[in-house]
Design a protein around this motif. Sequence first.
Motif, mmCIF file in Angstrom:
data_model
loop_
_atom_site.group_PDB
_atom_site.id
_atom_site.type_symbol
_atom_site.label_atom_id
_atom_site.label_comp_id
_atom_site.label_asym_id
_atom_site.label_seq_id
_atom_site.Cartn_x
_atom_site.Cartn_y
_atom_site.Cartn_z
ATOM 1 N N VAL A 143 11.168 9.104 5.152
ATOM 2 C CA VAL A 143 9.757 9.472 5.138
ATOM 3 C C VAL A 143 9.034 8.415 5.973
ATOM 4 O O VAL A 143 9.010 7.235 5.591
ATOM 5 C CB VAL A 143 9.177 9.491 3.707
ATOM 6 C CG1 VAL A 143 7.685 9.811 3.756
ATOM 7 C CG2 VAL A 143 9.909 10.499 2.842
ATOM 8 N N ASN A 144 8.494 8.846 7.098
ATOM 9 C CA ASN A 144 7.825 7.914 7.999
ATOM 10 C C ASN A 144 6.305 8.012 7.842
ATOM 11 O O ASN A 144 5.758 9.111 7.798
ATOM 12 C CB ASN A 144 8.198 8.196 9.452
ATOM 13 C CG ASN A 144 9.625 7.790 9.762
ATOM 14 O OD1 ASN A 144 10.309 7.216 8.926
ATOM 15 N ND2 ASN A 144 10.078 8.091 10.966
ATOM 16 N N GLU A 193 10.367 17.022 1.272
ATOM 17 C CA GLU A 193 9.595 17.283 0.060
ATOM 18 C C GLU A 193 8.577 16.176 -0.206
ATOM 19 O O GLU A 193 7.403 16.444 -0.489
ATOM 20 C CB GLU A 193 10.555 17.421 -1.130
ATOM 21 C CG GLU A 193 9.879 17.827 -2.428
ATOM 22 C CD GLU A 193 10.887 17.984 -3.560
ATOM 23 O OE1 GLU A 193 10.500 17.713 -4.716
ATOM 24 O OE2 GLU A 193 12.047 18.364 -3.285
ATOM 25 N N LEU A 194 9.032 14.927 -0.110
ATOM 26 C CA LEU A 194 8.132 13.800 -0.380
ATOM 27 C C LEU A 194 7.020 13.715 0.659
ATOM 28 O O LEU A 194 5.861 13.436 0.332
ATOM 29 C CB LEU A 194 8.915 12.479 -0.397
ATOM 30 C CG LEU A 194 9.963 12.274 -1.497
ATOM 31 C CD1 LEU A 194 10.478 10.838 -1.463
ATOM 32 C CD2 LEU A 194 9.416 12.591 -2.875
ATOM 33 N N ALA A 200 0.838 -1.203 0.000
ATOM 34 C CA ALA A 200 0.000 0.000 0.000
ATOM 35 C C ALA A 200 0.873 1.253 0.000
ATOM 36 O O ALA A 200 0.619 2.213 -0.761
ATOM 37 C CB ALA A 200 -0.919 -0.007 1.215
ATOM 38 N N PHE A 201 1.912 1.266 0.813
ATOM 39 C CA PHE A 201 2.835 2.403 0.875
ATOM 40 C C PHE A 201 3.583 2.559 -0.452
ATOM 41 O O PHE A 201 3.709 3.670 -0.996
ATOM 42 C CB PHE A 201 3.807 2.191 2.039
ATOM 43 C CG PHE A 201 4.728 3.353 2.320
ATOM 44 C CD1 PHE A 201 4.432 4.647 1.901
ATOM 45 C CD2 PHE A 201 5.907 3.158 3.038
ATOM 46 C CE1 PHE A 201 5.292 5.724 2.187
ATOM 47 C CE2 PHE A 201 6.761 4.203 3.316
ATOM 48 C CZ PHE A 201 6.460 5.490 2.891
ATOM 49 N N ALA A 202 4.058 1.439 -0.998
ATOM 50 C CA ALA A 202 4.789 1.480 -2.275
ATOM 51 C C ALA A 202 3.905 2.016 -3.392
ATOM 52 O O ALA A 202 4.361 2.802 -4.248
ATOM 53 C CB ALA A 202 5.305 0.093 -2.621
ATOM 54 N N ASN A 203 2.636 1.616 -3.397
ATOM 55 C CA ASN A 203 1.707 2.086 -4.439
ATOM 56 C C ASN A 203 1.492 3.596 -4.366
ATOM 57 O O ASN A 203 1.436 4.282 -5.393
ATOM 58 C CB ASN A 203 0.354 1.369 -4.316
ATOM 59 C CG ASN A 203 0.425 -0.064 -4.807
ATOM 60 O OD1 ASN A 203 1.262 -0.386 -5.657
ATOM 61 N ND2 ASN A 203 -0.418 -0.925 -4.276
ATOM 62 N N VAL A 204 1.392 4.107 -3.135
ATOM 63 C CA VAL A 204 1.217 5.551 -2.974
ATOM 64 C C VAL A 204 2.485 6.287 -3.414
ATOM 65 O O VAL A 204 2.420 7.305 -4.124
ATOM 66 C CB VAL A 204 0.865 5.903 -1.502
ATOM 67 C CG1 VAL A 204 0.859 7.422 -1.299
ATOM 68 C CG2 VAL A 204 -0.489 5.323 -1.132
ATOM 69 N N LEU A 205 3.647 5.778 -3.035
ATOM 70 C CA LEU A 205 4.918 6.385 -3.464
ATOM 71 C C LEU A 205 5.024 6.423 -4.988
ATOM 72 O O LEU A 205 5.368 7.450 -5.586
ATOM 73 C CB LEU A 205 6.102 5.586 -2.896
ATOM 74 C CG LEU A 205 6.463 5.824 -1.431
ATOM 75 C CD1 LEU A 205 7.409 4.741 -0.940
ATOM 76 C CD2 LEU A 205 7.116 7.200 -1.243
ATOM 77 N N LYS A 206 4.675 5.312 -5.601
ATOM 78 C CA LYS A 206 4.799 5.218 -7.066
ATOM 79 C C LYS A 206 3.782 6.123 -7.772
ATOM 80 O O LYS A 206 4.117 6.837 -8.736
ATOM 81 C CB LYS A 206 4.613 3.770 -7.514
ATOM 82 C CG LYS A 206 4.770 3.565 -9.028
ATOM 83 C CD LYS A 206 4.775 2.098 -9.376
ATOM 84 C CE LYS A 206 4.804 1.893 -10.896
ATOM 85 N NZ LYS A 206 5.966 2.521 -11.529
#
Length: 562
Positions: free
Chosen positions: A80-81, A60-61, A6-12
């Motif tokens: 980024v936590n 920034e992220l 889920a986190f990876a999908n949001v980052l991408k």
Amino acid sequence: MDLKSAFANVLKSQVLSSWTEEDLLSLIETPKHVHLGDLAFPCFKLAKEYRKAPGAIAEELAGKLASPLFSKVEAAGPYVNVHFDSAAAGKEIVDSILQHDEQYGKHSFGSGKTVVLDMSSPNIAKPFSMGHLRSTVIGNGIANLAEACGYETVKINYIGDWGTQFGKLIVAFKKWGDEEKVKENPIAELFTLYKKFHEEAALHPSLEEEGRKAFKLLEDGDEEITRLWKWFKTESLEAFKTIYSLLGVEFDSYNGEAFFNDKMDEVVELLEEKQLLETSQGAKVVRMEDESLPPCLIKKTDGATLYATRDLAASLYRHREYSFDEALYVVGQEQTVHFKQVKEVLQKLGYEWARNMKHIPFGLYLKDGKKMSTRKGRVILLEEVLQEAISMAHDNIKKKNPDLKDADQVARDVGVGAVLFHDLKNDRLNDIEFSLEHMLTFEGETGPYLQYTHARAQSILRKAGVSHHSTFVGLEDKASWEVIKQLRLFPETVERAWKNYAPSILAKYLLELAKSFNSYYGNTKILNDDSKQASRLTLVYSVASVLSKGLGMLGIGAPKEM
């Protein structure tokens, strides 16, 4: 639901579209401290692309990431936590557990593939000692993990039923043995004779030659010698099966060393055809200088075959019989060179499948810092340890829950579970100093602690009149979120434990799950009749389910009452 995905999908989708999900997943970490968040993304690898310091990139992220599943996103130095919303994310995780229910934690990537495991393999006519426990329970745990990942498994007990030691034992029996005593208590009496032979041989070295001659007669099929050997083998296997029954371990094959006596000529012929055999000091060997290994001894100067010859024959037979995709040898790490030699010889013969043969080494049980030895009498009998553990469990039940139903079965589950978990929670490569006191401690990081946690969860469900899961609307408290985060790790833990051939990974995970649940139990009134009670009970049900499955994969029972 997988939080990392889920986190990876949001980052991408929101900031790193050029990255693959796989690359993102490989970088995402779990912070060491809970207050730092649930997951963290390090920005070091972005410094060159962004031409900024990792800390500035993290700031920034963090300002750009948003999701209904996140309660907070913040920069912490170069990271980024992300803090997940415990109610929203928790509902997705628990719903996923309930949706899969009996299949939760299982995988299908091994479907259609076969794993053969060479494990346990005690010598006949010798007691089943603590030294044999590790191969048995580690092998069984790995087999269970393989099955949870979809593989078919074949468990082979490669019994040590051949070799000069049987000539020695036969000599000892003929000189000092009593048939009635052997019938009354076969393993103990045969062990006593085996030790006596070595004691006497130290004083009378000629006995060693008598032993060798007796074994030669066995090899040649002498009727009387063969009758004794078969008798010793039958009695030993019956005794071993009693112990395997206690451990809950079953095998698909008991083909031992003797089974391959008529299959070794083919190995020698194949090696000769490929011109791999050389003569060295009268013996036949396969040179392995290019592999930085000592020569593999195939035939001794007197023409007798050796372990390597037998293991080569066994490998050929097993591949033909089972068409395995992997063959695992769960054998102590002192045999590392031997298995490297066997594998290399097969590859020299052109068998590509030999690449899928793997030695799964493990450390030793030590007694006073020394390796256990049946020859020297420095041995602790596994059956005695198991029976003592079961007896201690019985005593605990009588004190704390004298009216417990199925008390005998629970005592067996708890006692045997204590012994098994004491082994399996340790990294398999570590040596373990034998300590009955530590092994049978029923508190702390032990099997009984996990079993008690499972029984506690079942007790809560019984009190609530709940036998199956209900709906889950989400819980906001931190204690429940810590439990849910542990629950969501179960499938990936099973996969990781299998891929590392390490039941200890699963054992340590179960301890963490139990700790988080017991903390939750201690801080929450679960049976509080309000709108969240059904969700709390569903969480309890999920914990009980995962603990039961995980213990089962380790070969340990999960009593519903203790």
